[in-house]
Design an enzyme around this catalytic site. Structure first.
Site, mmCIF file in Angstrom:
data_model
loop_
_atom_site.group_PDB
_atom_site.id
_atom_site.type_symbol
_atom_site.label_atom_id
_atom_site.label_comp_id
_atom_site.label_asym_id
_atom_site.label_seq_id
_atom_site.Cartn_x
_atom_site.Cartn_y
_atom_site.Cartn_z
ATOM 1 N N HIS A 95 1.440 3.939 1.885
ATOM 2 C CA HIS A 95 1.941 4.729 3.014
ATOM 3 C C HIS A 95 3.473 4.832 3.001
ATOM 4 O O HIS A 95 4.164 3.850 2.698
ATOM 5 C CB HIS A 95 1.441 4.148 4.340
ATOM 6 C CG HIS A 95 -0.013 4.442 4.600
ATOM 7 N ND1 HIS A 95 -0.792 3.680 5.427
ATOM 8 C CD2 HIS A 95 -0.811 5.426 4.121
ATOM 9 C CE1 HIS A 95 -2.029 4.187 5.455
ATOM 10 N NE2 HIS A 95 -2.054 5.240 4.664
ATOM 11 N N HIS A 121 0.835 -1.202 0.000
ATOM 12 C CA HIS A 121 0.000 0.000 0.000
ATOM 13 C C HIS A 121 0.866 1.246 0.000
ATOM 14 O O HIS A 121 2.086 1.152 0.130
ATOM 15 C CB HIS A 121 -1.014 -0.017 1.156
ATOM 16 C CG HIS A 121 -0.446 0.110 2.526
ATOM 17 N ND1 HIS A 121 0.357 -0.855 3.108
ATOM 18 C CD2 HIS A 121 -0.554 1.103 3.455
ATOM 19 C CE1 HIS A 121 0.695 -0.471 4.326
ATOM 20 N NE2 HIS A 121 0.168 0.726 4.559
ATOM 21 N N HIS A 150 4.121 -4.436 10.857
ATOM 22 C CA HIS A 150 4.569 -3.748 12.074
ATOM 23 C C HIS A 150 4.692 -4.696 13.260
ATOM 24 O O HIS A 150 3.926 -5.655 13.382
ATOM 25 C CB HIS A 150 3.579 -2.638 12.479
ATOM 26 C CG HIS A 150 3.579 -1.462 11.551
ATOM 27 N ND1 HIS A 150 4.385 -0.371 11.743
ATOM 28 C CD2 HIS A 150 2.871 -1.226 10.424
ATOM 29 C CE1 HIS A 150 4.168 0.516 10.770
ATOM 30 N NE2 HIS A 150 3.250 0.024 9.950
ATOM 31 N N ASP A 182 5.795 4.790 5.187
ATOM 32 C CA ASP A 182 6.622 3.848 5.948
ATOM 33 C C ASP A 182 6.745 2.492 5.240
ATOM 34 O O ASP A 182 7.498 1.630 5.685
ATOM 35 C CB ASP A 182 6.103 3.675 7.389
ATOM 36 C CG ASP A 182 4.684 3.145 7.472
ATOM 37 O OD1 ASP A 182 3.798 3.670 6.756
ATOM 38 O OD2 ASP A 182 4.448 2.193 8.249
ATOM 39 N N HIS A 183 6.022 2.321 4.117
ATOM 40 C CA HIS A 183 6.101 1.078 3.346
ATOM 41 C C HIS A 183 6.776 1.260 1.991
ATOM 42 O O HIS A 183 7.237 0.281 1.403
ATOM 43 C CB HIS A 183 4.694 0.477 3.170
ATOM 44 C CG HIS A 183 4.089 0.100 4.478
ATOM 45 N ND1 HIS A 183 4.004 -1.207 4.918
ATOM 46 C CD2 HIS A 183 3.607 0.872 5.490
ATOM 47 C CE1 HIS A 183 3.475 -1.217 6.132
ATOM 48 N NE2 HIS A 183 3.228 0.027 6.501
ATOM 49 N N HIS A 189 -7.627 -0.743 5.416
ATOM 50 C CA HIS A 189 -6.613 0.203 5.924
ATOM 51 C C HIS A 189 -6.457 1.332 4.908
ATOM 52 O O HIS A 189 -6.516 2.507 5.258
ATOM 53 C CB HIS A 189 -5.306 -0.556 6.136
ATOM 54 C CG HIS A 189 -4.157 0.274 6.604
ATOM 55 N ND1 HIS A 189 -4.112 0.863 7.843
ATOM 56 C CD2 HIS A 189 -2.988 0.624 5.995
ATOM 57 C CE1 HIS A 189 -2.969 1.528 7.974
ATOM 58 N NE2 HIS A 189 -2.265 1.402 6.862
ATOM 59 N N ASP A 212 -0.371 -3.606 6.255
ATOM 60 C CA ASP A 212 -1.034 -3.103 7.466
ATOM 61 C C ASP A 212 -2.491 -3.552 7.558
ATOM 62 O O ASP A 212 -3.324 -2.857 8.150
ATOM 63 C CB ASP A 212 -0.971 -1.568 7.521
ATOM 64 C CG ASP A 212 0.429 -1.067 7.808
ATOM 65 O OD1 ASP A 212 1.316 -1.892 8.058
ATOM 66 O OD2 ASP A 212 0.626 0.163 7.772
HETATM 67 FE FE FE Z 1 2.467 1.020 8.182
HETATM 68 ZN ZN ZN Z 2 -0.091 1.795 6.487
#
Ligand code: FE
Ligand code: ZN
Length: 261
Positions: free
Chosen positions: A62, A60, A173, A64-65, A118, A135
């Site tokens: 985001h 996805h 995570h 942080d990915h 998400h 996530d």
């Molecule tokens: Fe994340």
């Molecule tokens: Zn995420």
């Protein structure tokens, strides 16, 4: 995995605050990474293990990915598989529900599952006995509903629940301890949950990852996969939720959003 397929090694790389970048490689040094939020972490792992990066998979959009993709691509001209989403400008191959990602090096194939909730374009990759689910599903928890509805997220989790019980859940995570503190409030009498919490506490005391975890374990312990279980339904009733499963899921998700444990 059938016997003819080459062995794949699976390594969770801790990154950023509490992310895992999943690294998969064969015995010939061919590697792929899933959700590389930090390029330096991946570069270091590749060097340390003498691996060659062959592909990047994204679940996805985001940061942080996907935050490390551009820097990795500058060093390695590898394909980047990602869901159809204009927010993922680094994608070179767009995937949607029902597609297959077939790689030659390392030799592995993943089915793509569209699992909105998400985010709306979130996908999972299923193959080699693994569920790479970003996530959407964590150990003892699930992702927040940033874009989707409770009905969408529940339908997505229902699809994941139908995978073989031995499937290894590779979430994005290390949230297991905090998730566990919440899960315990929903099902205090769940013996398998209590056992998992002990195992998790022991792993974290040694700074070890609590992932991957078998899907069967999650089905027995994760409240978000257990809205049909008597104890969870009873807890929801006490919160005054409606008695359909989407309402139960929504009330558990909302309670988690407000939980400070
Ligand atoms: Fe994340
Ligand atoms: Zn995420």
């Amino acid at each position: 995995m059938n016997a003819a397929e080459p062995v794949l090694h699976l390594i969770p790389l801790p990154a950023l605050t509490d992310n895992y970048i999943w690294l998969l490689h064969d015995d010939a040094g061919n590697a792929i990474v899933v959700d590389p939020g930090d390029a330096a972490v991946v570069a270091q792992a590749l060097t340390a293990r003498q691996l060659t990066l062959r592909a990047i998979l994204l679940t996805h959009h985001h940061p942080d990915h996907i935050g490390g993709v551009a820097a990795l691509r500058a060093e390695h001209a590898v394909p980047v598989y990602a869901p159809v989403d204009e927010r993922i400008v680094e994608a070179t191959e767009q995937v949607r529900d029902g597609d297959w990602v077939e790689l030659a090096l390392p030799r592995v194939r993943f089915e793509v599952l569209g699992i909105p909730g998400h985010t709306l374009s979130h996908v999972a990759y299923v193959g080699a006995g693994l569920l790479l689910c970003g996530d959407t599903l964590f150990s003892l928890g699930c992702g927040r509903l940033f874009e989707g509805t409770p009905a969408q997220m529940l339908a997505s989790l229902d699809r994941l629940s139908m995978l073989p019980g031995e499937t290894l859940v590779c979430g994005g995570h290390e949230y297991t301890e905090a998730n566990g503190r919440f899960a315990r409030t929903i099902e205090p009498a769940n013996a398998k949950l209590q056992q998992r919490l002990l195992e998790v506490a022991e792993l974290r005391a040694r700074l070890q990852p609590t992932l991957p975890v078998a899907l069967a374990s999650e089905l027995a312990t994760n409240p978000f996969l257990r809205v049909d279980a008597d104890a969870v339904a009873e807890w929801c009733r006490r919160q005054g939720s409606g008695n359909d499963r989407v309402a139960r899921f929504a009330v558990v998700r909302e309670a988690k959003d407000g939980f400070r444990g």
